[in-house]
Write an enzyme that holds these catalytic residues in place. Structure first.
Site, PDB file in Angstrom:
ATOM      1  CE  LYS A 105      48.841 113.466  44.137  1.00 48.15           C
ATOM      2  NZ  LYS A 105      47.884 112.803  43.253  1.00 48.15           N
ATOM      3  CE1 TYR A 149      43.686 117.845  42.546  1.00 42.75           C
ATOM      4  CE2 TYR A 149      42.422 115.885  41.942  1.00 42.75           C
ATOM      5  CZ  TYR A 149      43.418 116.803  41.664  1.00 42.75           C
ATOM      6  OH  TYR A 149      44.145 116.683  40.517  1.00 42.75           O
TER       7      TYR A 149
END
Length: 376
Positions: free
Chosen positions: A190, A93
């Protein structure tokens, strides 16, 4: 007042807790966990969230934090100090890369990125001061799957810790600690929370001493999570298994659809037989492959814009894992800070789109994607 026994933990929206007298204050320090004093140190809502995630991951203790990024920071600081060196999987990421390359280097912690084809042979990368390796269960954004058991053996051979960002998988699909990792990290924002209304993180430790150190770091640095967001995340966690199954079923159907579409040149999804780690993902993920996929259309900005503008029910929202489907654009959002050379090396080109598949009726999602692709 009658005795109250709520089925759901109330929200303890308070910054501080009271004591009867000095004796009760001393008891707080002598017997930790028997009482609360200050919400930065602990709160019933954040403790509930930590305990529930810890149980799902099978850890020795979990610490909840203000975001996924603060969870990764806490994990690294648990093992590292100035003068130390960390390894990181090359495909990671973008926010994690920025933290390592731009911020932690300023604190005297060096970083080396390991290419995917070298990740299980670390001898040439490990230095005397190397403390850990950071990787993702399924990488962001091209869904490369790490063999955690194999990587755990390799890191142990070199005497370094293994920290796995398990955000894309969730403990429903993969439990990194059971495969040998030392720490499992999540952006609770998330899947764990799952409704796009919370910003939070959590790290789950395999060893109690690591848990104690992580907790101390979170308290001292002020990385704690608020009571209300802890409560929201704990509420979302109750439906995690149901949601993950639907996310995964929908994503697999959409991946097959995109794989056959003439406007799509490539699909990255571990559930497809052509994915290079398909067999590993099947074994490590208990037959579930998650709700994230990426695909490539024409490497043309206007084509991408036409596709996004034509979608009727799927918004362009640079995040992931909510109950409603959304798409993101790695080149312009999550991996924006990488150099053009790094982006190209990872395969993140102009036409790459990341799709976070929700839990809606999959037929409607496929219909919307189909009509938008027709306009590319």
């Amino acid at each position: 007042m009658p005795h109250i026994k709520p089925k759901v933990t109330p929200i303890y929206q308070t910054s501080v807790f009271t004591f009867e007298d000095l004796n009760e204050l001393e008891l707080y320090f002598e017997q930790p966990g028997q009482q609360y004093m200050y919400s930065r140190y602990g709160n019933p809502n954040s403790d509930e969230l930590a305990e529930e995630v810890n149980e799902q991951e099978g850890g020795a203790g979990a610490v909840v934090t203000s975001s996924g990024m603060s969870a990764i920071l806490t994990a690294i600081l648990t093992y590292c100090q100035a003068g130390d060196h960390v390894l990181c999987a090359e495909e990671i990421y973008g926010g994690s890369s920025v933290l390592l390359s731009q911020e932690l280097t300023r604190m005297g912690i060096a970083v080396t990125y390991v290419p995917g084809d070298k990740i299980y042979t670390l001898a040439t990368y490990v230095q005397p001061n190397t403390k850990l390796l950071l990787g993702e269960t399924m990488s962001n954004p091209l869904l490369q799957v790490l063999d955690i058991k194999k990587l755990a053996l390799e890191t142990k051979q070199h005497g370094i810790k293994l920290v796995i960002d398990n955000t894309f998988a969730s403990p429903v699909i993969t439990k990194p600690l059971a495969l040998g990792a030392d720490m499992s990290v999540h952006s609770v924002t998330k899947y764990l929370s799952g409704h796009s209304d919370v910003t939070a993180g959590v790290l789950v430790c395999g060893a109690e001493e690591d848990y104690k150190r992580s907790r101390q770091i979170a308290i001292t640095y002020g990385l704690n999570l608020s009571p209300f967001e802890s409560w929201l995340a704990a509420r979302g966690l109750k439906t995690l298994k149901l949601r993950i199954r639907q996310h995964a079923a929908n994503a697999l159907a959409i991946a097959h659809f995109l794989e056959e579409h003439p406007k799509v040149s490539k699909v990255w999804y571990p559930g497809l037989a052509q994915h290079p780690q398909h067999q590993l993902a099947q074994e490590q993920g208990n037959g579930l492959f998650g709700g994230m996929l990426s695909f490539r259309i024409a490497d043309d900005t206007e084509a991408v814009n036409r596709f996004m503008q034509a979608l009727e029910s799927i918004p362009f929202a640079p995040s992931l894992a909510g109950v409603s489907t959304s798409l993101s654009y790695p080149l312009g959002t999550s991996h924006r800070s990488l150099s053009g050379e790094q982006q190209q090396k990872m395969g993140i080109t102009v036409g790459v789109i990341r799709l976070s598949v929700g839990i809606e009726d999959v037929e409607e999602l496929i219909a919307d994607l189909g009509q938008a692709l027709d306009k590319v």
